[in-house]
Write a protein that holds these residues in place. Sequence first.
Motif, PDB file in Angstrom:
ATOM      1  N   ALA A 294       0.836  -1.203   0.000  1.00 16.45           N
ATOM      2  CA  ALA A 294       0.000   0.000   0.000  1.00 16.45           C
ATOM      3  C   ALA A 294       0.870   1.251   0.000  1.00 16.45           C
ATOM      4  CB  ALA A 294      -0.907  -0.012   1.221  1.00 16.45           C
ATOM      5  N   ARG A 295       2.077   1.146   0.562  1.00 15.45           N
ATOM      6  CA  ARG A 295       2.953   2.326   0.595  1.00 15.45           C
ATOM      7  C   ARG A 295       4.416   1.889   0.604  1.00 15.45           C
ATOM      8  NH1 ARG A 295       1.938   4.431   6.749  1.00 15.45           N
ATOM      9  NH2 ARG A 295       2.255   2.428   7.756  1.00 15.45           N
ATOM     10  N   THR A 296       5.274   2.801   0.225  1.00 16.06           N
ATOM     11  CA  THR A 296       6.707   2.478   0.176  1.00 16.06           C
ATOM     12  C   THR A 296       7.495   3.249   1.226  1.00 16.06           C
ATOM     13  OG1 THR A 296       6.989   4.164  -1.510  1.00 16.06           O
ATOM     14  CG2 THR A 296       6.708   1.920  -2.296  1.00 16.06           C
ATOM     15  N   THR A 297       6.815   4.075   2.021  1.00 12.18           N
ATOM     16  CA  THR A 297       7.509   4.818   3.076  1.00 12.18           C
ATOM     17  C   THR A 297       6.652   4.839   4.336  1.00 12.18           C
ATOM     18  OG1 THR A 297       6.485   6.911   2.446  1.00 12.18           O
ATOM     19  CG2 THR A 297       8.596   6.408   1.423  1.00 12.18           C
ATOM     20  N   ALA A 298       7.313   5.005   5.473  1.00 10.27           N
ATOM     21  CA  ALA A 298       6.627   5.239   6.751  1.00 10.27           C
ATOM     22  C   ALA A 298       7.637   5.900   7.668  1.00 10.27           C
ATOM     23  CB  ALA A 298       6.135   3.919   7.353  1.00 10.27           C
ATOM     24  N   ALA A 332      14.477  12.753  -5.547  1.00  9.98           N
ATOM     25  CA  ALA A 332      13.665  13.261  -4.436  1.00  9.98           C
ATOM     26  C   ALA A 332      14.561  13.946  -3.405  1.00  9.98           C
ATOM     27  CB  ALA A 332      12.886  12.116  -3.796  1.00  9.98           C
ATOM     28  N   TRP A 333      15.707  13.345  -3.150  1.00 12.03           N
ATOM     29  CA  TRP A 333      16.656  13.918  -2.173  1.00 12.03           C
ATOM     30  C   TRP A 333      17.105  15.305  -2.636  1.00 12.03           C
ATOM     31  CZ3 TRP A 333      19.826  10.664   1.507  1.00 12.03           C
ATOM     32  CH2 TRP A 333      20.680  11.459   2.271  1.00 12.03           C
ATOM     33  N   GLN A 347       7.569   8.450  -2.306  1.00  7.43           N
ATOM     34  CA  GLN A 347       6.303   7.698  -2.352  1.00  7.43           C
ATOM     35  C   GLN A 347       5.465   8.124  -3.565  1.00  7.43           C
ATOM     36  OE1 GLN A 347       4.692   5.203  -0.927  1.00  7.43           O
ATOM     37  NE2 GLN A 347       2.699   5.659  -1.851  1.00  7.43           N
ATOM     38  N   ALA A 348       5.416   9.433  -3.810  1.00  8.92           N
ATOM     39  CA  ALA A 348       4.628   9.935  -4.946  1.00  8.92           C
ATOM     40  C   ALA A 348       5.184   9.405  -6.260  1.00  8.92           C
ATOM     41  CB  ALA A 348       4.632  11.465  -4.949  1.00  8.92           C
ATOM     42  N   ALA A 353       3.810   3.115  -9.577  1.00  6.72           N
ATOM     43  CA  ALA A 353       4.582   2.373 -10.588  1.00  6.72           C
ATOM     44  C   ALA A 353       4.703   0.906 -10.186  1.00  6.72           C
ATOM     45  CB  ALA A 353       5.962   2.996 -10.753  1.00  6.72           C
ATOM     46  N   GLY A 354       4.999   0.662  -8.918  1.00  7.63           N
ATOM     47  CA  GLY A 354       5.154  -0.713  -8.441  1.00  7.63           C
ATOM     48  C   GLY A 354       3.852  -1.495  -8.572  1.00  7.63           C
TER      49      GLY A 354
END
Length: 404
Positions: A294-298, A332-333, A347-348, A353-354
């Motif tokens: 559902a997400r790639t970051t937390a 992004a960095w 994440q955006a 894409a994944g």
Amino acid sequence: MRGGTVAVVGGSIAGCALASAAARAGADEVVVLERTHGRLADRGLGLCVHDGRAAELAATGALPEGIAAHRLTRRRWVVRDDPAGASGRLFWEQPFPFHSYHWGLLWRGLREATPASVVYRQGAVVSGVTDTGERAEVRLAGGTTERYDLVAGADGYRSVVREAVCPGSRPTYAGYVCWRGNFDARRLDALGDGDWPADTVTTVCFTGGSCVVYRIPGPDGPRVNWVLYALPPQAGRLPFDDPMSFPPGRVTEELTAHLGALLDREFPPYWAKLLGLTEPADTFVQPIYDLETARTTAGRLLLAGDAATVVRPHNTSGAAKALQDATAFEEAWRRSGTWAELLHAYQAARGAAGREMVALARRLGRGQVEQTPAWATMNHREVQSWWQALLGGAADIGGQAMAP
Ligand SMILES: Cc1cc2nc3c(=O)[nH]c(=O)nc-3n(C[C@H](O)[C@H](O)[C@H](O)COP(=O)(O)OP(=O)(O)OC[C@H]3O[C@@H](n4cnc5c(N)ncnc54)[C@H](O)[C@@H]3O)c2cc1C
């Protein structure tokens, strides 16, 4: 944003690329924590990267120059053609703008291109990670804990970092397996003329499966690499709880016999003999899994490569996707002023894409293994519309172009 400390869990394709990206972007300290001791370069599988993706990745520096690659241009689709036709009957041919790689040589190229400032620690087994709000903690199997500004999970299929980002998300078994093998291409001389140009991938099609065969570079010269997808014998009874359940040299007699029966029954003689050139020590069986997250970051945690999404191999996109993740991370960095902005931008860029790659590879698996069409009786137009339906609007297999 400049400075900060980053730990990358896993030092394979995604891990090396991500560590390089963090160092280039300006991190003060980048540490790779890799659980294995020195054997990564021996993995020796074939994989392919789409030429379009490779050009983009070369331009960003994510795919270093000089890594051995074998050019492929066409994909031929064949079926067994009884009683004649040793090589089978060609029923379709399509462009295949890819280069093939040897996993170990690709990894070595990425590892050698990792900036000297990156600390690559082998034998470092991570047992868990925690986001503490302002930082992230890594627990090592020896009992120690280390703290970083950011922890990136590049720890593959059974990621421990994923467990902290998306608790409870597990790869799902697709219901079929692949037999994989590779051998020294000089052995092809024993087969005589099979009309198999070096730049051509061949897909052998049969009811309930298919097999892709192509050449790859190797440490000691070109090799032939093949991947055969089919249901395992007595589906459901084998313990497919690990992607390497049957590693090279340890394939069970039952699985070996099943492969032999498939070759006898379904393969044109040339291709059956070709696969038969593979040593047992170079043959293995992997169950096929996939997973979308559902997400790639937390918090201060981030996922890349197979840790973020497990895509069935039919899409030939895994390595390209891992390198794209690293590219997106670096971009992004560079654009962000804070860690929160960096993680939000990543994440955006990579979340959707994944998921789209997972969905496409599921359709490809359905069409080429689970619900194969009557390939032998399809005309050219029917095959093309079958393929377009599998693509479902995607331009091609091999992953998507990165957003400008
Ligand atoms: C059958 C098959 C065929 C494929 N064919 C293709 C293809 O044709 N084209 C393509 O592009 N891709 C293909 N792929 C996919 C491709 O190999 C991967 O997607 C790609 O290599 C990215 O992997 P990764 O670096 O994310 O993970 P991995 O290569 O799985 O690496 C994870 C690393 O993390 C380490 N690690 C794991 N857990 C821990 C821990 N707790 N602590 C420390 N270290 C840890 C592991 O030792 C490993 O080195 C295929 C995959 C399979 C299974």
